[in-house]
Design an enzyme around this catalytic site. Structure first.
Site, PDB file in Angstrom:
ATOM      1  N   MET A 147      -3.969   1.080  -9.055  1.00  0.00           N
ATOM      2  CA  MET A 147      -2.608   0.786  -9.492  1.00  0.00           C
ATOM      3  C   MET A 147      -2.343  -0.724  -9.484  1.00  0.00           C
ATOM      4  O   MET A 147      -1.697  -1.266 -10.380  1.00  0.00           O
ATOM      5  CB  MET A 147      -1.610   1.502  -8.586  1.00  0.00           C
ATOM      6  N   HIS A 201       0.836  -1.208   0.000  1.00  0.00           N
ATOM      7  CA  HIS A 201       0.000   0.000   0.000  1.00  0.00           C
ATOM      8  C   HIS A 201       0.872   1.259   0.000  1.00  0.00           C
ATOM      9  O   HIS A 201       0.843   2.060   0.940  1.00  0.00           O
ATOM     10  CB  HIS A 201      -0.915  -0.017   1.227  1.00  0.00           C
ATOM     11  N   GLY A 205      -5.361   5.345  -4.323  1.00  0.00           N
ATOM     12  CA  GLY A 205      -5.122   4.809  -5.654  1.00  0.00           C
ATOM     13  C   GLY A 205      -4.450   3.455  -5.695  1.00  0.00           C
ATOM     14  O   GLY A 205      -4.137   2.949  -6.787  1.00  0.00           O
ATOM     15  N   ASN A 206      -4.226   2.825  -4.552  1.00  0.00           N
ATOM     16  CA  ASN A 206      -3.502   1.557  -4.529  1.00  0.00           C
ATOM     17  C   ASN A 206      -4.252   0.445  -5.267  1.00  0.00           C
ATOM     18  O   ASN A 206      -3.628  -0.369  -5.954  1.00  0.00           O
ATOM     19  CB  ASN A 206      -3.230   1.142  -3.080  1.00  0.00           C
ATOM     20  N   GLY A 207      -5.574   0.402  -5.115  1.00  0.00           N
ATOM     21  CA  GLY A 207      -6.347  -0.634  -5.794  1.00  0.00           C
ATOM     22  C   GLY A 207      -6.283  -0.493  -7.305  1.00  0.00           C
ATOM     23  O   GLY A 207      -6.089  -1.470  -8.026  1.00  0.00           O
TER      24      GLY A 207
END
Length: 505
Positions: free
Chosen positions: A453, A444, A449-451
């Site tokens: 990406m 993370h 925006g991690n999901g």
């Protein structure tokens, strides 16, 4: 201000003072009854057990565990110190987790204290503390870490249960990799004639390639005329040699997770197609997936984005200032515009991989460009600060309703290069796409925006094995998140592997 609002503001002022003093665990005696009841009524605090509370937010939905998981460790430290007057420490196994930076919330936290009552104390969301009435280890074997009393690393390694090596091999190997020599271990082993434990540790260190430490433990015990029978407590040999000087728990944890999980991925995911791909045809098919992909990926993150809005953004017909004044719609539109821009950057990287470039190397080169594109429109619109695009996150982050706590900001900066190296070195495309996605969101590295990406990474690695661009449907969001949680908390990658494999059918 009306009288009701004024009273609530007064109560919030008291809560603010407590939080500024560092209080996460709030005792009833710290607030007057009026303030306490008012804050409870309006959802600004939540009762954990009788007389103990944590801060909360009134917009949390029923069953939302985020505030509890966020506060869990700070609450436990304060509660245990008050209850046992500092005469307590976590179990050796839980201590090891903290030494290696693993702050996953356990279902039951094991604590030892001479004042324990050998009973569980139930907390929120089926979590609990079980305090065992046992004497504490010698004072030199206890240390304080972030408000928690834990075993020192050498003492935790010596006194952990033999079952830990079977049930938690990643955590145990990571902890062993932090030990640089045998000295501190030997002082504990020799003081209590722990020849059986010494044999187990000799086998464990040899299992991870630390033969020098293993040999020195044997020599030290033999010098004291103690007979040691070497025994490997791990079920399997590690497919990784953790060299004597690799002591970062973060780097080694990622490497160990990869080594342990890759065989499960290979066993449960279709083999890479390894066929000759017509690059222009593949890229045209990717382009055809854009609207569907953007709709589902943004919807998974909670944005309300219509297919019509996505088409307007793609065509360039959408205007930022429509005069509506509806901030939520504006935020959603910025997310859609950013997704379109990022999708364009991802396509460039996909083409490079299809042309034969190393997917791990290309990801390392391009991922920051993806992220800048993803949030560039929000910066331009003043929704987020420009400094937020400077790089990886600069503070802690929590995943909503997850028992997994992502690693610290400093850990991120060592784990991300390790992820890129693993992807660059991995020969199996199925492993790259499953573990690339999972470990990225496990780390993370960004505040937001991690999901998105992670799903871009998955599809880049899909291309590296000639798999088609794949969409995670919002209708299966719950299944998707549960599979990620199982991998993060239990190190069980099979559900996530099977979930992604099902999307190819």
């Amino acid at each position: 201000m009306n009288p009701v609002s004024q009273k609530l503001a007064d109560s919030l002022e008291q809560l603010k003072l407590l939080q500024e003093s560092g209080s996460v665990a709030i005792q009833s005696k710290q607030l007057s009854r009026l303030h306490r009841e008012r804050l409870l009524k309006h959802g600004f605090i939540r009762e954990v057990i009788r007389g103990w509370y944590i801060p909360a937010m009134p917009d949390e939905k029923l069953g939302d565990s985020t505030s509890w998981y966020t506060c869990f460790w700070d609450f436990c430290g304060a509660y245990l110190s008050e209850r046992f007057d500092q005469s307590w420490c976590l179990s050796p196994e839980q201590s090891i987790n903290h030494h290696i930076g693993d702050k996953t919330v356990p279902q039951q936290l094991l604590v030892r204290s001479p004042k324990g009552n050998n009973k569980p104390t139930d907390f929120l969301y089926n979590t609990s503390i079980f305090d065992v009435r046992l004497n504490l280890p010698d004072v030199e074997h206890i240390q304080s870490l972030a408000g928690l009393n834990i075993y020192s690393l050498p003492a935790a390694v010596v006194y952990c249960s033999p079952k830990s090596f079977v049930n938690s091999p990643i955590q145990m190997r990571t902890a062993l990799s932090m030990v640089t020599d045998a000295s501190d271990l030997l002082s504990i082993l020799l003081a209590a004639n722990h020849s059986v434990i010494a044999g187990r540790l000799v086998g464990a260190f040899r299992n991870i390639g630390r033969d020098l430490i293993a040999d020195n433990i044997l020599k030290g015990m033999n010098a004291a005329d103690l007979v040691v029978l070497e025994e490997d407590p791990f079920v399997e040999k590690v497919q990784l040699n953790l060299g004597r000087r690799d002591v970062s728990p973060y780097v080694n944890r990622i490497r160990l997770m990869w080594a342990q999980m890759r065989e499960d991925v290979i066993a449960h995911f279709p083999e890479p197609m390894n066929q000759t791909v017509d690059i222009d045809t593949y890229m045209a098919e990717v382009e055809e997936q854009y609207v569907t992909d953007a709709y589902h990926s943004l919807s998974i993150e909670g944005y309300r984005v219509t297919r019509e809005l996505i088409e307007l953004v793609r065509s360039g017909s959408w205007q930022a200032d429509d005069g509506s004044g509806e901030s939520k719609k504006y935020l959603d539109a910025m997310a859609a515009k950013g997704y379109w821009d990022a999708f364009g950057e991802v396509k460039k990287t996909v083409r490079a991989v299809l042309e034969g470039k190393n997917p791990g190397d290309m990801l390392e080169r391009a991922h920051s460009d993806w992220y800048l594109a993803l949030f560039g429109p929000s910066v331009a619109a003043g929704i987020i600060k420009q400094s937020d695009l400077a790089g990886y996150r600069t503070g802690p982050v929590y995943i909503r309703q997850s028992m997994h706590t992502p690693p610290s900001r400093d850990a991120v900066r060592t784990m991300m290069p390790t992820l890129f190296d693993l992807l660059a070195q991995e020969e199996n495309a199925a492993v790259r796409l499953v573990l690339g996605h999972f470990i990225f969101v496990y780390i993370h590295p960004y505040f937001d925006g991690n999901g998105r990406m992670g799903r871009f990474i998955m599809n880049l690695m899909m291309a590296s094995g000639a798999y088609p661009w794949t969409v995670v449907p919002v209708e299966r969001r719950s299944e998707y998140m549960q599979a990620l949680e199982s991998a993060s908390v239990k190190q069980d990658i099979v559900p996530f592997t099977q979930f992604l494999a099902s999307l190819l059918l």
